[in-house]
Scaffold this motif. Structure first.
Motif, mmCIF file in Angstrom:
data_model
loop_
_atom_site.group_PDB
_atom_site.id
_atom_site.type_symbol
_atom_site.label_atom_id
_atom_site.label_comp_id
_atom_site.label_asym_id
_atom_site.label_seq_id
_atom_site.Cartn_x
_atom_site.Cartn_y
_atom_site.Cartn_z
ATOM 1 N N ALA A 26 0.825 -1.204 0.000
ATOM 2 C CA ALA A 26 0.000 0.000 0.000
ATOM 3 C C ALA A 26 0.860 1.254 0.000
ATOM 4 O O ALA A 26 0.594 2.218 -0.725
ATOM 5 C CB ALA A 26 -0.933 -0.018 1.211
ATOM 6 N N SER A 27 1.924 1.234 0.820
ATOM 7 C CA SER A 27 2.820 2.382 0.877
ATOM 8 C C SER A 27 3.526 2.596 -0.454
ATOM 9 O O SER A 27 3.661 3.730 -0.937
ATOM 10 C CB SER A 27 3.852 2.165 1.991
ATOM 11 N N LYS A 28 3.962 1.502 -1.091
ATOM 12 C CA LYS A 28 4.672 1.601 -2.368
ATOM 13 C C LYS A 28 3.770 2.132 -3.469
ATOM 14 O O LYS A 28 4.210 2.913 -4.331
ATOM 15 C CB LYS A 28 5.220 0.220 -2.753
ATOM 16 N N LEU A 29 2.504 1.720 -3.464
ATOM 17 C CA LEU A 29 1.576 2.093 -4.531
ATOM 18 C C LEU A 29 0.741 3.320 -4.196
ATOM 19 O O LEU A 29 -0.110 3.726 -4.989
ATOM 20 C CB LEU A 29 0.634 0.910 -4.829
ATOM 21 N N ASN A 30 0.964 3.889 -3.030
ATOM 22 C CA ASN A 30 0.205 5.058 -2.569
ATOM 23 C C ASN A 30 -1.290 4.745 -2.479
ATOM 24 O O ASN A 30 -2.141 5.521 -2.913
ATOM 25 C CB ASN A 30 0.441 6.252 -3.502
ATOM 26 N N LEU A 31 -1.582 3.576 -1.907
ATOM 27 C CA LEU A 31 -2.962 3.148 -1.675
ATOM 28 C C LEU A 31 -3.168 2.920 -0.183
ATOM 29 O O LEU A 31 -2.213 2.911 0.594
ATOM 30 C CB LEU A 31 -3.255 1.839 -2.435
ATOM 31 N N THR A 32 -4.422 2.695 0.186
ATOM 32 C CA THR A 32 -4.693 2.278 1.561
ATOM 33 C C THR A 32 -4.535 0.766 1.647
ATOM 34 O O THR A 32 -4.622 0.055 0.636
ATOM 35 C CB THR A 32 -6.118 2.667 1.985
ATOM 36 N N ARG A 33 -4.330 0.261 2.874
ATOM 37 C CA ARG A 33 -4.197 -1.179 3.043
ATOM 38 C C ARG A 33 -5.480 -1.887 2.651
ATOM 39 O O ARG A 33 -5.459 -2.987 2.056
ATOM 40 C CB ARG A 33 -3.845 -1.506 4.496
ATOM 41 N N SER A 34 -6.622 -1.270 2.925
ATOM 42 C CA SER A 34 -7.898 -1.895 2.574
ATOM 43 C C SER A 34 -8.075 -1.960 1.059
ATOM 44 O O SER A 34 -8.649 -2.931 0.539
ATOM 45 C CB SER A 34 -9.067 -1.130 3.203
ATOM 46 N N ALA A 35 -7.561 -0.958 0.336
ATOM 47 C CA ALA A 35 -7.653 -0.984 -1.127
ATOM 48 C C ALA A 35 -6.818 -2.133 -1.688
ATOM 49 O O ALA A 35 -7.235 -2.794 -2.649
ATOM 50 C CB ALA A 35 -7.179 0.346 -1.706
ATOM 51 N N VAL A 36 -5.649 -2.374 -1.081
ATOM 52 C CA VAL A 36 -4.831 -3.513 -1.507
ATOM 53 C C VAL A 36 -5.577 -4.814 -1.252
ATOM 54 O O VAL A 36 -5.616 -5.713 -2.101
ATOM 55 C CB VAL A 36 -3.474 -3.502 -0.776
ATOM 56 N N GLY A 37 -6.184 -4.917 -0.092
ATOM 57 C CA GLY A 37 -6.937 -6.131 0.239
ATOM 58 C C GLY A 37 -8.083 -6.380 -0.729
ATOM 59 O O GLY A 37 -8.341 -7.517 -1.130
ATOM 60 N N ARG A 38 -8.769 -5.301 -1.139
ATOM 61 C CA ARG A 38 -9.882 -5.456 -2.075
ATOM 62 C C ARG A 38 -9.379 -5.913 -3.448
ATOM 63 O O ARG A 38 -10.020 -6.725 -4.119
ATOM 64 C CB ARG A 38 -10.655 -4.146 -2.190
ATOM 65 N N SER A 39 -8.239 -5.388 -3.885
ATOM 66 C CA SER A 39 -7.675 -5.803 -5.176
ATOM 67 C C SER A 39 -7.343 -7.286 -5.178
ATOM 68 O O SER A 39 -7.641 -8.008 -6.141
ATOM 69 C CB SER A 39 -6.410 -4.985 -5.489
#
Length: 314
Positions: A26-39
């Protein structure tokens, strides 16, 4: 057709697998952790497989996840490469390109290629360093380094082979007329040779063998140099045999100043490699420089036809 959401979520999978956690991805892609989980959840639903073993302390790919990760990473690399090629056709190269190259090989063979690249792109600043010493690519601030021969372990760098350097035994025709043409490796013991070396060390001449390690020979010599250009000059002067790269003697062979011998034997080949810092987004100026070198550096491995009339008995 590949679904758009699959392509959008693949970079997230690759980042999470490489980083080892959703938070780091998430930090690398400038996303939230929840957004990574949804992907990741969307990918698992779309593919019908579980991609990660997840616990509160660890994250690891499943067997299916490993397959998707490996293919996905290659697919993303291909997309990045294609994008760079498209960019090269519609964007000017700008900025400074700092390159370290071997002294002689760099001056005679690499510099002309990079100079032509700079001429084609007026906004490119070319900074060439000619040195045979080992350099720290990152610490010394180089965008690209070219080195010959066997590579050591280069952590943090990407490596690409860009040229081959076949070696050939050669001499001035007038030396061969007086001393005779060697027909076998055993004949080398009856000739004078110029060797590359330093105090207490002389480089062996290497001859590949089909059924084992290369044969190493140190011919009789009273001349040793730590500069291959000086060895070439001595060979042209008729002082004996020399073992030199084809790219260095090509023009001399064509002009009749030198002739190669023992051409029926396989040539030992040194490789040339380009090295640059690992990065997910290679600057266009560096990518085009690497491609230009790989395309233009000749292998120059065949000199036999030019020499046969000079080296074979009448």
């Amino acid at each position: 057709m590949i679904p758009g959401d699959l392509l959008a979520d693949l970079p997230v999978l690759v980042a999470a697998a490489e980083a080892g956690s959703f938070s780091a991805a998430a930090s690398k892609l400038n996303l939230t952790r929840s957004a990574v989980g949804r992907s990741i959840a969307r990918l698992e639903h779309r593919l019908g497989v579980r991609l990660f073993h997840r616990t509160t302390r660890s994250l690891a790919l499943t067997d299916d996840g490993q397959i998707v990760f490996e293919h996905g990473r290659r697919a993303l690399a291909e997309v990045q490469s294609a994008t760079a090629l498209l960019d090269s056709g519609r964007r000017a190269i700008v900025g400074r390109l700092r390159v370290s190259v071997p002294a002689l090989f760099g001056r005679l063979r690499i510099a002309p290629i990079l100079i032509r690249l700079a001429e084609a792109h007026p906004k490119l600043e070319l900074d060439l360093n000619f040195s045979d010493r080992l350099v720290d690519v990152v610490e010394d601030g180089f965008d690209l380094v070219v080195r010959n021969g066997r590579l050591q372990n280069w952590p943090g760098l990407t490596v690409r082979r860009i040229a081959y350097q076949p070696m050939r035994v050669c001499a001035a025709p007038r030396y061969l007329e007086g001393a005779g043409v060697p027909e076998s490796l055993a004949d080398l013991s009856g000739h004078h040779a110029m060797l590359y070396g330093r105090p207490g060390y002389a480089r062996s001449w290497l001859f590949p063998q089909a059924d084992g390690p290369a044969t190493e020979i140190v011919p009789p010599s009273r001349m040793r140099f730590d500069d291959v250009d000086a060895i070439r000059d001595a060979a042209i002067g008729g002082h004996g045999l020399a073992w030199l790269p084809c790219w260095l003697i090509r023009d001399d062979v064509a002009a009749g100043r030198l002739a190669t011998v023992l051409d029926h034997l396989p040539a030992h080949v040194f490789e040339s490699h380009a090295l640059w810092p690992q990065t997910p987004h290679l600057p266009l100026r560096v990518r085009l420089a690497i491609d230009a070198l790989a395309a233009a550096l000749p292998e120059e491995s065949a000199l036999r036809a030019e020499n046969r009339a000079r080296t074979e008995p009448a």
